[in-house]
Motif scaffolding. Structure first.
Motif, PDB file in Angstrom:
ATOM      1  N   LEU A  51      -9.147  -1.008  -2.399  1.00 50.21           N
ATOM      2  CA  LEU A  51      -8.501  -0.781  -1.102  1.00 50.21           C
ATOM      3  C   LEU A  51      -9.119   0.449  -0.425  1.00 50.21           C
ATOM      4  O   LEU A  51      -8.424   1.407  -0.079  1.00 50.21           O
ATOM      5  N   PRO A  52     -10.440   0.438  -0.218  1.00 43.13           N
ATOM      6  CA  PRO A  52     -11.092   1.662   0.287  1.00 43.13           C
ATOM      7  C   PRO A  52     -10.651   2.061   1.681  1.00 43.13           C
ATOM      8  O   PRO A  52     -10.657   3.252   2.011  1.00 43.13           O
ATOM      9  N   GLU A  53     -10.274   1.096   2.513  1.00 45.80           N
ATOM     10  CA  GLU A  53      -9.824   1.455   3.855  1.00 45.80           C
ATOM     11  C   GLU A  53      -8.537   2.266   3.812  1.00 45.80           C
ATOM     12  O   GLU A  53      -8.230   3.021   4.736  1.00 45.80           O
ATOM     13  N   ASP A  54      -7.777   2.117   2.729  1.00 48.62           N
ATOM     14  CA  ASP A  54      -6.512   2.830   2.586  1.00 48.62           C
ATOM     15  C   ASP A  54      -6.615   4.062   1.693  1.00 48.62           C
ATOM     16  O   ASP A  54      -5.832   5.003   1.841  1.00 48.62           O
ATOM     17  N   PHE A  55      -7.573   4.067   0.735  1.00 48.47           N
ATOM     18  CA  PHE A  55      -7.580   5.107  -0.295  1.00 48.47           C
ATOM     19  C   PHE A  55      -8.944   5.757  -0.519  1.00 48.47           C
ATOM     20  O   PHE A  55      -9.166   6.339  -1.582  1.00 48.47           O
ATOM     21  N   VAL A 111       0.819  -1.207   0.000  1.00 50.76           N
ATOM     22  CA  VAL A 111       0.000   0.000   0.000  1.00 50.76           C
ATOM     23  C   VAL A 111       0.857   1.264   0.000  1.00 50.76           C
ATOM     24  O   VAL A 111       0.582   2.218  -0.739  1.00 50.76           O
ATOM     25  N   ALA A 112       1.883   1.290   0.812  1.00 55.21           N
ATOM     26  CA  ALA A 112       2.740   2.476   0.860  1.00 55.21           C
ATOM     27  C   ALA A 112       3.414   2.715  -0.483  1.00 55.21           C
ATOM     28  O   ALA A 112       3.623   3.858  -0.899  1.00 55.21           O
ATOM     29  N   GLY A 113       3.756   1.630  -1.194  1.00 50.20           N
ATOM     30  CA  GLY A 113       4.359   1.769  -2.512  1.00 50.20           C
ATOM     31  C   GLY A 113       3.393   2.346  -3.527  1.00 50.20           C
ATOM     32  O   GLY A 113       3.758   3.179  -4.354  1.00 50.20           O
ATOM     33  N   VAL A 114       2.147   1.903  -3.481  1.00 50.92           N
ATOM     34  CA  VAL A 114       1.126   2.453  -4.368  1.00 50.92           C
ATOM     35  C   VAL A 114       0.941   3.943  -4.095  1.00 50.92           C
ATOM     36  O   VAL A 114       0.895   4.764  -5.009  1.00 50.92           O
ATOM     37  N   ARG A 115       0.859   4.289  -2.826  1.00 49.08           N
ATOM     38  CA  ARG A 115       0.648   5.696  -2.464  1.00 49.08           C
ATOM     39  C   ARG A 115       1.829   6.554  -2.921  1.00 49.08           C
ATOM     40  O   ARG A 115       1.643   7.627  -3.503  1.00 49.08           O
ATOM     41  N   ALA A 116       3.037   6.104  -2.658  1.00 50.64           N
ATOM     42  CA  ALA A 116       4.214   6.893  -3.019  1.00 50.64           C
ATOM     43  C   ALA A 116       4.329   7.063  -4.528  1.00 50.64           C
ATOM     44  O   ALA A 116       4.812   8.095  -5.010  1.00 50.64           O
ATOM     45  N   GLY A 117       3.879   6.057  -5.289  1.00 53.13           N
ATOM     46  CA  GLY A 117       3.989   6.106  -6.743  1.00 53.13           C
ATOM     47  C   GLY A 117       2.854   6.834  -7.423  1.00 53.13           C
ATOM     48  O   GLY A 117       2.882   7.028  -8.640  1.00 53.13           O
ATOM     49  N   THR A 118       1.831   7.245  -6.671  1.00 52.25           N
ATOM     50  CA  THR A 118       0.687   7.895  -7.307  1.00 52.25           C
ATOM     51  C   THR A 118       0.318   9.191  -6.595  1.00 52.25           C
ATOM     52  O   THR A 118       0.818  10.252  -6.920  1.00 52.25           O
ATOM     53  N   VAL A 119      -0.555   9.096  -5.607  1.00 52.05           N
ATOM     54  CA  VAL A 119      -1.140  10.292  -4.998  1.00 52.05           C
ATOM     55  C   VAL A 119      -0.244  10.956  -3.976  1.00 52.05           C
ATOM     56  O   VAL A 119      -0.532  12.057  -3.504  1.00 52.05           O
TER      57      VAL A 119
END
Length: 733
Positions: A191-195, A38-46
């Motif tokens: 992943l709604p709990e995260d995003f 999840v942290a990787g997705v976040r860092a690479g996008t939003v």
């Protein structure tokens, strides 16, 4: 649990391109979200919360999007007007239309996880659910915004890869870059709990954009009669639907920002900003490609590039400008322009004379070496290119044309569609700390979340198999009211008979109104013990919120049932909230449903979680257990109509408690136009699609009966042995 995956594991794991990820996140039982970092997705996008660049307000960002979208639509409309002939215009429209397919076929799908059983009574979640219900055309099959785009593809004869939407990933005419935005949005939606804030921000950006700018070119060509343009414009509200479009998105964002404060507001802006950047980059590439298509040489080069891989296997003996044609074709997979120039200078092409050019006459005839290699669309492109070639000797560069090289948008480029963040694939290993639930109470908490870990998903699958194993134990000797064979006339007549039976049983019990009614203490205790079940009303249907299922012929009524259980987006009609008010009226204050405190509350018996966990587990697998869910749904909706709810009303009224919960169910679950009728119709629709005299229909009906009995399976020792055997039989190998 996914957050515990180490950085090294995530980086070294196999990854997916956007094109590869797209079909995985379109899957109703998507499991790739179980293992993403999840942290990787976040860092690479939003980006990380609080790290967004600049201090622009959301209103300022929205105005930028409005201005950009209006200008970009004008540019695409002007492109349509600049096409030199009808053939080019049609190809320009078709190519542009296809680039919109991955996003438009799933328009709004990233909101499918807007509610979970843990958030089923939260205002922000209910507003987002209303928005999503509008997108899927709740209450009507095949009326989602994606269905409207599929209809446009069919009208333009471009729907070969349209259904299911995941299949568009196989269409090589669509650039890899067209999959980046929808793939990431769908992943975040899983992943709604995260995003959740970022997803709603992204959705608001798309609503503010309105009609996707490239579609302005298509509309200029197709006109208004071939498409439901209101449905294709995500910012527009739809007639007969809940509040949706841009007003619905504004309401959902405002509710979430109010509930989550400045942190949520910042994350909403981050999702909005990232989506805008992706939209601009994608639309610019689509427009540049459309501009290039005005050059016949560019179109011809694209035809060659798309056919080069297959052609490179053959033609080793055919020489062209000192090289084998097979070698030329191998190079043309990434840069077809040199081959195009060589063809223009060869004896296969007579500039200005397509009718005399072997490339599009004898070679593609039924006796030619390239028979059926090119389709009629391809041949039309090649003929036009040849017709506009100047005579040899007048322009040495004419064969290659002046348009930009198609390699810009070549799907085979290793960097095309690069997501920019690691997404583990198979073999990446389980996230650190992943484990199954320790007991039913922990399972109850975990399974209310949309996103799961692999161990929890596997545990839920085993639980369902065991529960169904118990349900099928001696089923034909159980007195199950469902007949052994599906009635030829469908289930509506049977449904009426069951309703009459319930009513007759209730009437017999009314010889004395007071007979058999529980005491006040008994009524409170039974009501409290039902809370873990009733507070997740509709949980068995959660999987049918999936975009494709929610608007399908079978699933649309199941989604509408779920929509009803949660109050059609209104807190005053929300069943979990109404039940919570009933329990509070009995003097019992319960913790929030999705919390550990609720599951561990000492007033609940362990057995009160048996059936709720089955609901939550089976709801995760709407495709795997579709027949069983259909049967369970029928049993659930029919269980109280005509008798049980009426009797419960007597008990509640006798002791001075609100009867609203049972009153509302006794009406909306009715057998004429309510949930019971919809449940029967869904089963009839499912079975009618299967061959009439086949084992498939027989097996489906058998599974429906087992699902029906799973509402109340036997609890004998032999039945528990059947539970254990079923778990062992279906254990992953």
């Amino acid at each position: 649990m996914r957050e515990n995956t180490t950085h090294t594991e995530a980086i070294s794991a196999p990854g997916y391109s956007a094109r590869e990820l797209y079909p995985l996140v379109c899957d109703p039982e998507c499991s790739v979200a179980d293992v993403v970092w999840v942290a990787g997705v976040r860092a690479g996008t939003v980006g990380l919360p609080g790290t967004e660049e600049g201090a622009e307000s959301l209103e300022s960002l929205r105005k930028q999007v409005r201005d950009w979208a209006a200008g970009e639509r004008d540019r695409f409309t002007q492109l349509a007007a600049s096409a030199p002939d009808l053939g080019t215009l049609r190809r320009l429209s078709d190519r542009t239309l296809l680039q919109c397919a991955p996003l438009a076929l799933m328009s709004g799908a990233w909101l499918a996880g807007a509610t979970s059983m843990a958030t089923a009574d939260e205002p922000a979640a209910l507003d987002a659910l209303s928005l999503y219900a509008s997108d899927v055309g709740v209450g009507r099959p095949h009326r989602s915004r994606g269905d409207a785009f599929a209809a446009l593809l069919r009208a333009q004869d471009a729907a070969e890869y349209a259904q299911p939407p995941a299949r568009t990933a196989l269409d090589r005419r669509i650039a890899d870059s067209a999959f980046v935005l929808p793939s990431v949005l769908l992943l975040m939606g899983r992943l709604p709990e995260d995003f959740r804030p970022e997803t709603l921000g992204a959705d608001l950006c798309l609503r503010e954009t309105g009609l996707l700018p490239p579609l302005a070119l298509v509309r200029a060509v197709a006109g208004d009669r071939y498409a439901d343009w209101a449905a294709l414009d995500a910012g527009m509200e739809r007639a007969l639907d809940p509040a949706g479009g841009l007003p619905g998105a504004e309401s959902a964002v405002a509710s979430l920002a109010e509930a989550g404060g400045e942190e949520a507001a910042g994350r909403i802006r981050a999702g909005f900003r990232w989506t805008f950047s992706q939209l601009r980059a994608w639309a610019e590439e689509v427009r540049e490609t459309a501009e290039a298509m005005l050059d016949p040489a560019w179109q011809a080069a694209e035809v060659i590039r798309l056919r080069a891989r297959e052609g490179a296997v053959y033609h080793q003996s055919f020489q062209l400008a000192g090289r084998s044609l097979a070698d030329w074709l191998e190079d043309a997979r990434t840069d077809p322009m040199p081959l195009l120039g060589a063809l223009a200078a060869s004896r296969l092409v007579r500039p200005g004379r397509p009718d005399r050019s072997p490339l599009v006459t004898g070679l593609v005839g039924e006796r030619g070496a390239m028979f059926r290699v090119f389709g009629e669309h391809d041949l039309a492109v090649l003929r036009q290119w040849i017709a506009e070639l100047p005579e040899r000797g007048t322009d040495t560069k004419a064969g290659a044309g002046s348009g930009p090289a198609p390699a810009r948008t070549c799907p085979d480029r290793p960097d095309a569609g690069n997501l920019g963040f690691p997404v583990p694939g198979e073999g990446a290993g389980e996230p650190t700390g992943d484990r199954p639930p320790a007991d039913l109470r922990e399972a109850y908490v975990l399974l209310q979340r949309r996103a799961q870990s692999p161990a929890v998903r596997e545990w839920a699958l085993a639980y369902v198999h065991g529960w169904l194993g118990r349900a099928r134990h001696r089923i034909d000797r159980s007195g199950l009211p469902l007949p052994r064979e599906w009635p030829a006339e469908g289930l509506r007549p049977w449904l009426g008979t069951q309703h009459d039976r319930h009513a007759a049983e209730f009437a017999r019990s009314q010889e004395s109104e007071e007979s058999g009614l529980p005491t006040r203490e008994q009524l409170i205790e039974s009501t409290v013990q039902l809370a873990p079940l009733t507070m997740i009303d509709g949980g068995w249907l959660q999987g049918f919120t999936d975009y494709r299922l929610a608007s399908s012929q079978v699933g649309f009524s199941l989604f509408e049932t779920y929509w009803d259980e949660l109050g059609n987006g209104q807190a005053s009609l929300n069943h979990p909230l109404i039940y919570r008010e009933l329990v509070a009226g009995m003097g019992v204050e319960l913790p929030p449903t999705g919390t550990e405190d609720f599951a561990r509350w000492s007033g609940f018996e362990d057995s009160s979680f048996d059936l709720p966990v089955h609901w939550l587990s089976i709801g995760r697998f709407p495709v795997t257990f579709e027949p069983e869910i259909l049967g369970l749904n029928l049993a659930m909706e029919l269980s109280g109509v005509g008798g049980t709810y009426r009797r419960a009303r007597l008990g509640l009224r006798k002791h001075g408690f609100s009867t609203r919960f049972v009153d509302i169910h006794n009406t909306i679950d009715n057998v004429a136009t309510g949930h019971s009728a919809w449940a029967a119709d869904a089963i009839d629709s499912h079975l009618s699609a299967l061959p009439s005299h086949s084992s498939h229909r027989h097996d489906a009906w058998r599974r429906i009966r087992e699902g029906y009995r799973s509402l109340n399976p036997p609890r004998t020792f032999p039945a528990w042995l059947a539970d254990r055997r079923a778990r062992i039989t279906h254990r992953p190998r």
